[in-house]
Design a protein around this motif. Structure first.
Motif, PDB file in Angstrom:
ATOM      1  N   ASP A   1       4.358   7.112 -34.172  1.00 27.79           N
ATOM      2  CA  ASP A   1       4.483   8.125 -34.565  1.00 27.79           C
ATOM      3  C   ASP A   1       2.902   8.162 -35.149  1.00 27.79           C
ATOM      4  O   ASP A   1       2.458   6.797 -34.891  1.00 27.79           O
ATOM      5  CB  ASP A   1       5.217   8.549 -35.994  1.00 27.79           C
ATOM      6  CG  ASP A   1       5.339   6.978 -36.742  1.00 27.79           C
ATOM      7  OD1 ASP A   1       4.025   6.403 -36.480  1.00 27.79           O
ATOM      8  OD2 ASP A   1       6.591   6.843 -36.969  1.00 27.79           O
ATOM      9  N   ARG A   2       2.424   8.846 -35.281  1.00 29.09           N
ATOM     10  CA  ARG A   2       1.061   8.459 -36.216  1.00 29.09           C
ATOM     11  C   ARG A   2       0.784   7.901 -37.447  1.00 29.09           C
ATOM     12  O   ARG A   2      -0.326   7.349 -37.463  1.00 29.09           O
ATOM     13  CB  ARG A   2       0.645  10.410 -37.503  1.00 29.09           C
ATOM     14  CG  ARG A   2       1.035  12.006 -37.019  1.00 29.09           C
ATOM     15  CD  ARG A   2       0.545  12.821 -37.271  1.00 29.09           C
ATOM     16  NE  ARG A   2       2.235  13.229 -37.835  1.00 29.09           N
ATOM     17  CZ  ARG A   2       2.437  14.327 -38.569  1.00 29.09           C
ATOM     18  NH1 ARG A   2       1.495  15.049 -39.178  1.00 29.09           N
ATOM     19  NH2 ARG A   2       3.451  14.493 -38.673  1.00 29.09           N
TER      20      ARG A   2
ATOM     21  N   GLN B   1      -4.739   7.701 -37.808  1.00 26.91           N
ATOM     22  CA  GLN B   1      -5.627   8.941 -37.232  1.00 26.91           C
ATOM     23  C   GLN B   1      -6.814   9.122 -36.683  1.00 26.91           C
ATOM     24  O   GLN B   1      -7.570  10.217 -36.750  1.00 26.91           O
ATOM     25  CB  GLN B   1      -5.974   9.554 -38.642  1.00 26.91           C
ATOM     26  CG  GLN B   1      -4.689   9.673 -39.764  1.00 26.91           C
ATOM     27  CD  GLN B   1      -3.857  10.716 -38.846  1.00 26.91           C
ATOM     28  OE1 GLN B   1      -4.297  11.749 -38.340  1.00 26.91           O
ATOM     29  NE2 GLN B   1      -2.072  10.638 -38.385  1.00 26.91           N
TER      30      GLN B   1
ATOM     31  N   THR C   1      -1.775  19.619 -38.205  1.00 28.92           N
ATOM     32  CA  THR C   1      -1.033  19.016 -37.567  1.00 28.92           C
ATOM     33  C   THR C   1      -0.541  19.725 -36.196  1.00 28.92           C
ATOM     34  O   THR C   1       0.381  19.602 -35.207  1.00 28.92           O
ATOM     35  CB  THR C   1       0.994  19.018 -38.360  1.00 28.92           C
ATOM     36  OG1 THR C   1       0.618  20.467 -38.413  1.00 28.92           O
ATOM     37  CG2 THR C   1       0.517  18.421 -39.342  1.00 28.92           C
TER      38      THR C   1
ATOM     39  N   LEU D   1      -2.015  12.075 -32.901  1.00 31.85           N
ATOM     40  CA  LEU D   1      -0.356  13.207 -33.404  1.00 31.85           C
ATOM     41  C   LEU D   1       1.234  11.919 -33.214  1.00 31.85           C
ATOM     42  O   LEU D   1       1.671  12.161 -33.266  1.00 31.85           O
ATOM     43  CB  LEU D   1      -0.059  14.693 -33.283  1.00 31.85           C
ATOM     44  CG  LEU D   1      -1.025  15.246 -33.742  1.00 31.85           C
ATOM     45  CD1 LEU D   1      -1.179  17.107 -33.247  1.00 31.85           C
ATOM     46  CD2 LEU D   1      -1.849  14.597 -34.738  1.00 31.85           C
ATOM     47  N   ALA D   2       0.668  11.683 -32.071  1.00 34.63           N
ATOM     48  CA  ALA D   2       1.999  12.080 -31.154  1.00 34.63           C
ATOM     49  C   ALA D   2       2.005  10.814 -29.908  1.00 34.63           C
ATOM     50  O   ALA D   2       0.807  11.162 -29.479  1.00 34.63           O
ATOM     51  CB  ALA D   2       3.229  12.174 -31.001  1.00 34.63           C
TER      52      ALA D   2
ATOM     53  N   SER E   1       9.481  13.857 -29.445  1.00 30.33           N
ATOM     54  CA  SER E   1       8.591  13.194 -30.462  1.00 30.33           C
ATOM     55  C   SER E   1       7.432  14.013 -30.882  1.00 30.33           C
ATOM     56  O   SER E   1       8.175  13.372 -32.415  1.00 30.33           O
ATOM     57  CB  SER E   1       7.738  11.788 -30.011  1.00 30.33           C
ATOM     58  OG  SER E   1       6.873  11.479 -30.692  1.00 30.33           O
ATOM     59  N   ALA E   2       7.570  15.044 -30.406  1.00 33.01           N
ATOM     60  CA  ALA E   2       6.742  15.962 -31.087  1.00 33.01           C
ATOM     61  C   ALA E   2       7.481  16.619 -32.001  1.00 33.01           C
ATOM     62  O   ALA E   2       7.358  16.829 -33.181  1.00 33.01           O
ATOM     63  CB  ALA E   2       5.939  16.061 -30.403  1.00 33.01           C
TER      64      ALA E   2
ATOM     65  N   ALA F   1      10.222  16.068 -33.111  1.00 30.43           N
ATOM     66  CA  ALA F   1      11.074  15.374 -34.423  1.00 30.43           C
ATOM     67  C   ALA F   1       9.860  14.915 -35.624  1.00 30.43           C
ATOM     68  O   ALA F   1      10.035  14.637 -36.373  1.00 30.43           O
ATOM     69  CB  ALA F   1      11.186  13.838 -34.062  1.00 30.43           C
ATOM     70  N   GLN F   2       8.968  15.081 -35.357  1.00 39.00           N
ATOM     71  CA  GLN F   2       7.319  14.225 -36.254  1.00 39.00           C
ATOM     72  C   GLN F   2       7.354  16.578 -37.206  1.00 39.00           C
ATOM     73  O   GLN F   2       6.212  16.262 -37.987  1.00 39.00           O
ATOM     74  CB  GLN F   2       6.148  14.378 -35.702  1.00 39.00           C
ATOM     75  CG  GLN F   2       7.109  12.954 -35.465  1.00 39.00           C
ATOM     76  CD  GLN F   2       5.723  11.840 -34.740  1.00 39.00           C
ATOM     77  OE1 GLN F   2       4.379  11.606 -35.062  1.00 39.00           O
ATOM     78  NE2 GLN F   2       5.180  11.565 -33.540  1.00 39.00           N
TER      79      GLN F   2
ATOM     80  N   ILE G   1       5.453  18.606 -35.421  1.00 39.25           N
ATOM     81  CA  ILE G   1       4.389  18.988 -34.505  1.00 39.25           C
ATOM     82  C   ILE G   1       4.001  19.857 -33.776  1.00 39.25           C
ATOM     83  O   ILE G   1       4.923  20.654 -33.275  1.00 39.25           O
ATOM     84  CB  ILE G   1       3.833  17.455 -33.457  1.00 39.25           C
ATOM     85  CG1 ILE G   1       3.416  16.400 -33.703  1.00 39.25           C
ATOM     86  CG2 ILE G   1       2.226  18.015 -33.292  1.00 39.25           C
ATOM     87  CD1 ILE G   1       3.173  15.266 -32.775  1.00 39.25           C
TER      88      ILE G   1
END
Length: 419
Positions: free
Chosen positions: A6-7, A12, A102, A128-129, A155-156, A158-159, A161
């Protein structure tokens, strides 16, 4: 095994400022960072804090007209948005602009014979992912790519994004992608088939190139080749793949096939290669070739045998190092690179092979001259290479985007790319 990053884990930091590249037509990519565009500078400024148009003009020392053009692009693609509007008082309300950190801007997907990786970047290049799939569940390239797309999209989601503004998709595949590559459509998917697959998640037409070339580009931009005007990248893995960086450009040659070092013939070797030739370097220095010659079931067993002092295993590894050194010595005489960057599971399993290869390479060079060619290991893994895929797609030249929208016709320059 699937690993999702994850991020917070990735951080970053991301891709450098945007520039331009010539795209899949000539397959040459710069390996040093270009000057930032006005859009890049706006994104960098808004990454610090939201700002008004007037504040941006002052901070970036640009006119309202130029700022407006650049902002129009960023607003249209969803990278920048208005966070509030101050309507107090007379006159036009003051609009405060902010970076949509995001919102995904580019996707990079990397498929190899042994693993897959995917990354999703925002407009500033921050990751981001990211996902890494070791030993994909299917040997099919299409299914492996599909699994990577699915996992990255999950994954995106779930976050939280925002993926509605993805503008660029880059794909690295483990097959030659030069314009004249003749590959059986029954064995490998075409570029159109790959585009149809990624299009289920992201509609942008993908830029497709060879996995090894994308890994080398990443090393030149952010890894072991940073700041080097020239180097040879060689990956010893399920196959043997290579490419060349010259004058800060990852070169493709006349048709995009420059650097196929794995298919240079090595004297005294008559093994049949999958390419149809006899005696290729790949029949000595790939994982399947090494294991067969050593009588080992897999790379783990080979490593155990070498460390246990098994003569057959050690002989196979030494023969591979000698063959790789011979090929690199010949290549070094031709282009005199600053460094050789070695990558792949074989290098990871046997770190000392770098010194053995270097010794054999130097034996092929002219002894009366100072060559100054370092042999080093790659510093980036599959996720770095996937980021290279995203970088290439996000930095394609506008004219290349127009070409991607045009239908291919018989005899066109792009006919046969990767099919």
């Amino acid at each position: 095994m699937i690993r999702i990053i994850d991020r917070l884990e990735r951080g970053q930091g991301g891709a450098p400022p945007e520039g331009q590249q010539t795209g899949r037509t000539d397959m040459h990519y710069p390996t040093r960072h270009p000057l930032p565009t006005l859009e890049d500078r706006i994104v960098a400024q808004l990454a610090l804090s939201p700002a008004t148009r007037s504040q941006l003009c002052e901070a970036l020392d640009t006119s309202r007209t130029n700022l407006g053009r650049a902002l129009s692009t960023l607003l249209d693609e969803g990278s920048v948005g208005a966070v509030r509007s101050n309507a107090a008082g007379r006159g036009r309300p003051t609009q405060l602009l902010a970076l949509n950190a995001t919102a995904a801007h580019a996707v990079g997907l990397l498929i190899t014979r042994t693993s897959c990786a995917g990354v999703m970047l925002n407009r500033s290049g921050a990751v981001l992912a990211a996902v890494h799939i070791v030993s994909p569940s299917s040997p099919s390239m299409s299914r492996s790519l599909e699994q990577t797309c699915e996992t990255l999209a999950e994954s995106a989601a779930a976050q939280g994004i925002d993926v509605t503004h993805v503008r660029a998709v880059g794909v690295g595949v483990p097959i030659p992608m030069g314009r004249n590559a003749r590959l059986s459509s029954n064995a490998y998917p075409s570029v159109e088939e790959l585009a149809s697959l990624t299009g289920r998640w992201w509609p942008a037409a993908p830029v497709v190139d060879n996995t090894v070339r994308m890994a080398a580009l990443a090393e030149g931009l952010w890894g072991a080749g940073t700041g080097m005007s020239s180097f040879i990248y060689l990956r010893l893995s399920g196959g043997v793949g290579g490419c060349v960086v010259s004058d800060f450009r990852l070169v493709g040659g006349a048709t995009g096939l420059a650097g196929e070092l794995g298919h240079i013939t090595v004297a005294g070797n008559d093994a049949l290669c999958a390419c149809g030739k006899l005696g290729c370097l790949e029949t000595l220095a790939s994982i399947p070739a090494l294991c067969e010659r050593a009588g080992a079931q897999d790379l783990t067993a080979l490593r155990a045998a070498v460390h246990a002092g098994d003569e057959r295993a050690r002989a196979a590894l030494e023969r591979a190092a000698a063959a790789v050194g011979y090929v690199l010595g010949s290549a070094g005489l031709l282009i005199n690179p600053r460094a050789i960057i070695l990558a792949g599971e074989i290098v990871d399993a046997f770190p000392s092979i770098k010194e053995d290869i270097a010794a054999h390479m130097r034996a092929e060079l002219l002894p009366v001259m100072e060559w100054d060619i370092d042999v080093v290991g790659a510093s980036l893994g599959p996720l770095g290479a996937a980021q290279g895929c995203a970088y290439v797609a996000a930095h394609r030249a506008p004219e290349e985007e127009d070409r991607e929208r045009m239908p291919l016709t018989l005899g066109s320059a792009d006919e046969g790319d990767g099919s």
